[in-house]
Design a protein around this motif. Sequence first.
Motif, PDB file in Angstrom:
ATOM      1  N   ASN B   7      25.238  92.354  28.797  1.00 29.58           N
ATOM      2  CA  ASN B   7      25.121  90.916  29.024  1.00 29.58           C
ATOM      3  C   ASN B   7      25.095  90.565  30.499  1.00 29.58           C
ATOM      4  N   SER B   8      24.492  91.441  31.303  1.00 30.61           N
ATOM      5  CA  SER B   8      24.291  91.048  32.695  1.00 30.61           C
ATOM      6  C   SER B   8      23.189  89.992  32.752  1.00 30.61           C
ATOM      7  N   ALA B   9      23.117  89.308  33.875  1.00 33.96           N
ATOM      8  CA  ALA B   9      22.163  88.198  33.982  1.00 33.96           C
ATOM      9  C   ALA B   9      20.737  88.673  33.754  1.00 33.96           C
ATOM     10  N   ILE B  10      20.423  89.877  34.282  1.00 37.87           N
ATOM     11  CA  ILE B  10      19.060  90.394  34.128  1.00 37.87           C
ATOM     12  C   ILE B  10      18.755  90.670  32.665  1.00 37.87           C
ATOM     13  N   ALA B  11      19.748  91.196  31.935  1.00 38.40           N
ATOM     14  CA  ALA B  11      19.508  91.517  30.537  1.00 38.40           C
ATOM     15  C   ALA B  11      19.286  90.253  29.721  1.00 38.40           C
ATOM     16  N   VAL B  12      20.008  89.173  30.063  1.00 36.79           N
ATOM     17  CA  VAL B  12      19.810  87.918  29.335  1.00 36.79           C
ATOM     18  C   VAL B  12      18.441  87.344  29.669  1.00 36.79           C
ATOM     19  N   ALA B  13      18.077  87.382  30.952  1.00 34.37           N
ATOM     20  CA  ALA B  13      16.807  86.777  31.345  1.00 34.37           C
ATOM     21  C   ALA B  13      15.618  87.587  30.827  1.00 34.37           C
ATOM     22  N   GLY B  14      15.732  88.925  30.831  1.00 35.05           N
ATOM     23  CA  GLY B  14      14.684  89.760  30.250  1.00 35.05           C
ATOM     24  C   GLY B  14      13.373  89.667  31.010  1.00 35.05           C
ATOM     25  N   ILE B  15      12.304  90.041  30.300  1.00 27.67           N
ATOM     26  CA  ILE B  15      10.984  90.058  30.935  1.00 27.67           C
ATOM     27  C   ILE B  15      10.563  88.682  31.465  1.00 27.67           C
ATOM     28  N   PRO B  16      10.743  87.588  30.703  1.00 28.63           N
ATOM     29  CA  PRO B  16      10.338  86.284  31.266  1.00 28.63           C
ATOM     30  C   PRO B  16      11.056  85.957  32.566  1.00 28.63           C
ATOM     31  N   GLY B  17      12.333  86.309  32.648  1.00 30.50           N
ATOM     32  CA  GLY B  17      13.070  86.048  33.879  1.00 30.50           C
ATOM     33  C   GLY B  17      12.497  86.821  35.049  1.00 30.50           C
ATOM     34  N   ILE B  18      12.178  88.111  34.794  1.00 26.37           N
ATOM     35  CA  ILE B  18      11.610  88.935  35.867  1.00 26.37           C
ATOM     36  C   ILE B  18      10.258  88.378  36.294  1.00 26.37           C
ATOM     37  N   LEU B  19       9.452  87.986  35.299  1.00 27.23           N
ATOM     38  CA  LEU B  19       8.137  87.402  35.611  1.00 27.23           C
ATOM     39  C   LEU B  19       8.279  86.158  36.482  1.00 27.23           C
ATOM     40  N   LEU B  20       9.248  85.325  36.138  1.00 31.18           N
ATOM     41  CA  LEU B  20       9.436  84.095  36.907  1.00 31.18           C
ATOM     42  C   LEU B  20       9.889  84.399  38.325  1.00 31.18           C
ATOM     43  N   LEU B  21      10.757  85.404  38.467  1.00 32.16           N
ATOM     44  CA  LEU B  21      11.193  85.788  39.812  1.00 32.16           C
ATOM     45  C   LEU B  21      10.014  86.277  40.642  1.00 32.16           C
ATOM     46  N   LEU B  22       9.159  87.063  39.979  1.00 28.01           N
ATOM     47  CA  LEU B  22       7.958  87.583  40.639  1.00 28.01           C
ATOM     48  C   LEU B  22       7.076  86.421  41.100  1.00 28.01           C
ATOM     49  N   LEU B  23       6.928  85.454  40.213  1.00 23.59           N
ATOM     50  CA  LEU B  23       6.095  84.287  40.515  1.00 23.59           C
ATOM     51  C   LEU B  23       6.687  83.506  41.679  1.00 23.59           C
ATOM     52  N   LEU B  24       8.020  83.420  41.674  1.00 21.90           N
ATOM     53  CA  LEU B  24       8.689  82.708  42.759  1.00 21.90           C
ATOM     54  C   LEU B  24       8.418  83.417  44.082  1.00 21.90           C
ATOM     55  N   PHE B  25       8.491  84.766  44.053  1.00 20.70           N
ATOM     56  CA  PHE B  25       8.204  85.559  45.243  1.00 20.70           C
ATOM     57  C   PHE B  25       6.784  85.286  45.727  1.00 20.70           C
ATOM     58  N   VAL B  26       5.834  85.345  44.785  1.00 21.59           N
ATOM     59  CA  VAL B  26       4.434  85.097  45.135  1.00 21.59           C
ATOM     60  C   VAL B  26       4.266  83.706  45.719  1.00 21.59           C
ATOM     61  N   GLY B  27       4.955  82.727  45.092  1.00 18.91           N
ATOM     62  CA  GLY B  27       4.822  81.348  45.562  1.00 18.91           C
ATOM     63  C   GLY B  27       5.394  81.171  46.954  1.00 18.91           C
ATOM     64  N   VAL B  28       6.561  81.790  47.195  1.00 18.99           N
ATOM     65  CA  VAL B  28       7.208  81.614  48.505  1.00 18.99           C
ATOM     66  C   VAL B  28       6.365  82.252  49.606  1.00 18.99           C
ATOM     67  N   PHE B  29       5.816  83.451  49.323  1.00 14.65           N
ATOM     68  CA  PHE B  29       5.065  84.153  50.367  1.00 14.65           C
ATOM     69  C   PHE B  29       3.564  83.954  50.220  1.00 14.65           C
ATOM     70  N   ALA B  30       3.162  82.843  49.579  1.00 15.93           N
ATOM     71  CA  ALA B  30       1.743  82.629  49.290  1.00 15.93           C
ATOM     72  C   ALA B  30       0.894  82.664  50.545  1.00 15.93           C
ATOM     73  N   SER B  31       1.378  82.028  51.626  1.00 15.64           N
ATOM     74  CA  SER B  31       0.498  81.915  52.790  1.00 15.64           C
ATOM     75  C   SER B  31       0.361  83.243  53.520  1.00 15.64           C
ATOM     76  N   VAL B  32       1.191  84.252  53.183  1.00 12.56           N
ATOM     77  CA  VAL B  32       1.024  85.583  53.760  1.00 12.56           C
ATOM     78  C   VAL B  32       0.235  86.474  52.816  1.00 12.56           C
ATOM     79  N   LEU B  33       0.440  86.268  51.485  1.00  8.99           N
ATOM     80  CA  LEU B  33      -0.214  87.130  50.499  1.00  8.99           C
ATOM     81  C   LEU B  33      -1.691  86.803  50.360  1.00  8.99           C
ATOM     82  N   ALA B  34      -2.029  85.524  50.413  1.00 11.50           N
ATOM     83  CA  ALA B  34      -3.426  85.140  50.245  1.00 11.50           C
ATOM     84  C   ALA B  34      -3.856  84.385  51.489  1.00 11.50           C
ATOM     85  N   THR B  35      -4.434  85.098  52.437  1.00  6.02           N
ATOM     86  CA  THR B  35      -4.887  84.443  53.654  1.00  6.02           C
ATOM     87  C   THR B  35      -6.087  85.203  54.202  1.00  6.02           C
TER      88      THR B  35
END
Lengths: 482, 431
Positions: B7-35
């Motif tokens: 019941n760690s936070a990662i286990a509760v969040a599961g794949i959707p949680g990881i996907l959202l974190l990934l998306l957040l990463f992409v969103g935060v670094f958007a101007s470096v990733l896509a330029t």
Amino acid sequence: MLFSWLIITMIGFAFSVNAPAEPFMGAPEEMGLPESNLPDIPNGHRAPSNQNVKKFGLNKPVFYLSLHTLADVDTLYRIIAYNHRRLIQRTARESGQPAMTMQWFNSLKASALTAVLYKPDSVWLRQADNAAQLNRLRFLLGALLLDELPKLQAERSDSVNQLFASVTGLSNLRKAWHNTQFLKLQLTQHARPIKRWIPVIKWHGLDNQYHTWVFGDDKTRRGIIRGDFGYSYRDGQAIADKIGSKIKWSLLLSLTGMLLAYLISIPMGVYSAWYKGCWFDRISTPLLFSLYAIPAFFAGTLLLVLFANPDVLDWFPSSGIRDAASFDPAWPLLKRLSHSAPYLVLPIITYAYGSLAFISRLIRTGILNELSKDYIRTARAKGLPEWRVMWMHAFRNNLLPLVTFISASLPVVFSGSIIIEYVFSIPGLGLEIFQSVLSYDYPMIIAVFSIYGFLTITGYFIADLGYSLADPRIRFYKNKRQ
Amino acid sequence: MSAGKNNSAIAVAGIPGILLLLLLFVGVFASVLATDLPWYVRYKNQVWFPAFSAITQPYRTETIQHPNGTPEVLQFDIIDWKSLPAESIVMAPVPWAPDEPDPLNRDYTGPFDEQKFNFSAGNVISMPWRYRHWLGTDAMGNDLLAGLIHGAGVSLLIGLAAMLLAGFTGVFLGAVSAYFGNQGLSLSRSQQLLFVPALGLGLFWAFVARSYNLSDAFATGYLSTIFSVLLSVCIMFLCIAFACFAGRIFHFIPAMKKAKPIPLDSMVQVMSEIFQSIPRLVLIVSLAAIFHQKSIGMVIAIIGMMSWPPIYRYCRAEMLRVRELSFIEAARAYGLPEWRILFRHALPHTLAPVTTELAFLAGASIIAESSLSFLGIGLPDHVVTWGSLLSSGRQQFDAWWMVVFPGLAIFITVLCFNILAERIRAYRRFS
């Protein structure tokens, strides 16, 4: 309930009054004429004609009361142009001298008017760049009326002074400008900025815009309590007529869509709760759950790309509600409906899928919850047939959330779906609301605000009635015997 | 709790949680990733790293001195890095910016269509794999993938910020109104008599007399807006506090000292009823008209302020249950002050069911935001979002990629939030 509704209408009304848009900003050319006493001054927006000012009651105070500061001009509502209003109010607040501010404003307006109407003699005009200087003067004086920011005001006054210093002649205009400057100097010398912090409440009487809007006046307006929502800024038509002519498509769309959604989703929800874990349940439950995450505009556009696209499948027309070339308004109703039917298939599907997912999930969860209760076991032990247990016991007890959902969708049925009507270009009420919002048609927006609020509150009332129908234990009156 | 359950936070969040974190990463670094700026360049024996720093200094220029001949001037934001004959160059993973159109591939070039590339001046070849528009382009030639990456940041920002705003408002109002109810909070009669005029004066000094200070602050920027609004709110609360304080002076009159309850619960309930009866879309556009310019902050504020009633209802129902529990009674018997019991003891126990609703709300806020930008209202025109990309696909049905990919991005993000909500609910039920 009435109290909430009054508050909602007031919120709508407050928005319309405080909006920076001029009343006729989005109106077509023929609705607003340039303000007659200020020809050709760049005043930014189109001002309403004097006739329209009367028709829409724009020269009346807004509400019964107004709260303003002691520094404010208390007859500010008589100024129609929004920019002028802001200029006067800001100057008055900074100087604390309302009467002198009005004098100064009138003098500034007179200077601008003199500049525009000034007819220099041709000899003067030909000298140096006098013509260009005069035009620049006209522009600057007009612009002084436009922006209330003190910095801009000071800069522009300085440029006007410089211009006057660099040209000769223009005696009338120079005199008018000197008068304006003198009054401005007086304002700064007699400034009482402390008056800005003293509140004043002024009673305007019954002859105000809100009163006319709600109760009507003796002459032309009948007030919303008698079904008169006023006139649209966009075309001057009565709003009640406009809503009446547009609402049929919204109603047709939303009622058919809802009916379809209920007819499919109720049996689906009951079936998948009944045979929980069967293949149908295992497929439909996650499918419906993910369907719920698709926004309506994506679903609608996707349907158009798939089924109204000559490159993929050209089954349905892509927009509108009828074929303008072959449609004949003299057809009987059934023929007209069947003519429009292909146009409505995709919108109805788009309308239905969202509530479909929601309702069937609601019913499945609710029935699963009920099925674990004791009275279901009793009913089964009594030997009742399974369909009876399911429909007359479990489903019946699950009606309450359904009633809530139906009554909450009442205002949406009225207003239609802005997004769906926009995607499919259906000339219903939703698209009308969207367009009036884009063109700052405030009488229409307030009408929508108040009807929407009224229907929401009516929805709560209907929900209460529905609860007592669905569950006889819920009563409105208090039982005195207990 | 069942044995062996993780019941760690990662286990509760599961794949959707990881996907959202990934998306957040992409969103935060958007101007470096896509330029369209490179990460690392070595050109004529000069090395620039990180070369994408030109994002923050758009007019960055570098001059290369040749031993013989005129110096070569490179202005970072307009030079075509892709056809520059550099010795070595490392481009961003998506070497396109959402607002820098590729004129060779305009008019809706699809992902499978033949794409052109300007190899050197006047020498147009077929697109190399590294620089392909993987998801196609729009009418102007803007890369769709770059747009999606930049849109992720906007969508998540609006979804999460609106969720936080609605969450704070809903939880605060729900907890306070249910904990105190209609009887729990009371002021003396003299305080109540002073309260109404103090509120009126507070509102007047905060918002009417300062209206031009506020509108100047709106025009200046975010920071001054926040500061100015906070100042106004402080003025208002000072007035109210003063009324409560001054009311005590009259307590020597017995009739004035009598405590009268404030019907807090009913008041908040009427307020939530009103908020629910306002058509959201119409309100957004009216407000956009009032504030003259469109901005992200306004969309966040409106979506957040309009969606607190459901959170409020959940929190209120939970608080009605919690406040009757015995540990609250114990805390009260212990002599703790009411506010401390409310915020330190009762409130944490009501938050669990609210987290589920908050996750659903984040998804709903993203749908609301993308609907608005699909209709072209609310957000400024230069902000690229998933909804605005999809609306440009509506102009041209042949360009299926302009509809399918932004739509899928919205769908997957919202689905992740919804699954996350279900997982949190399930975790609570079985733990």
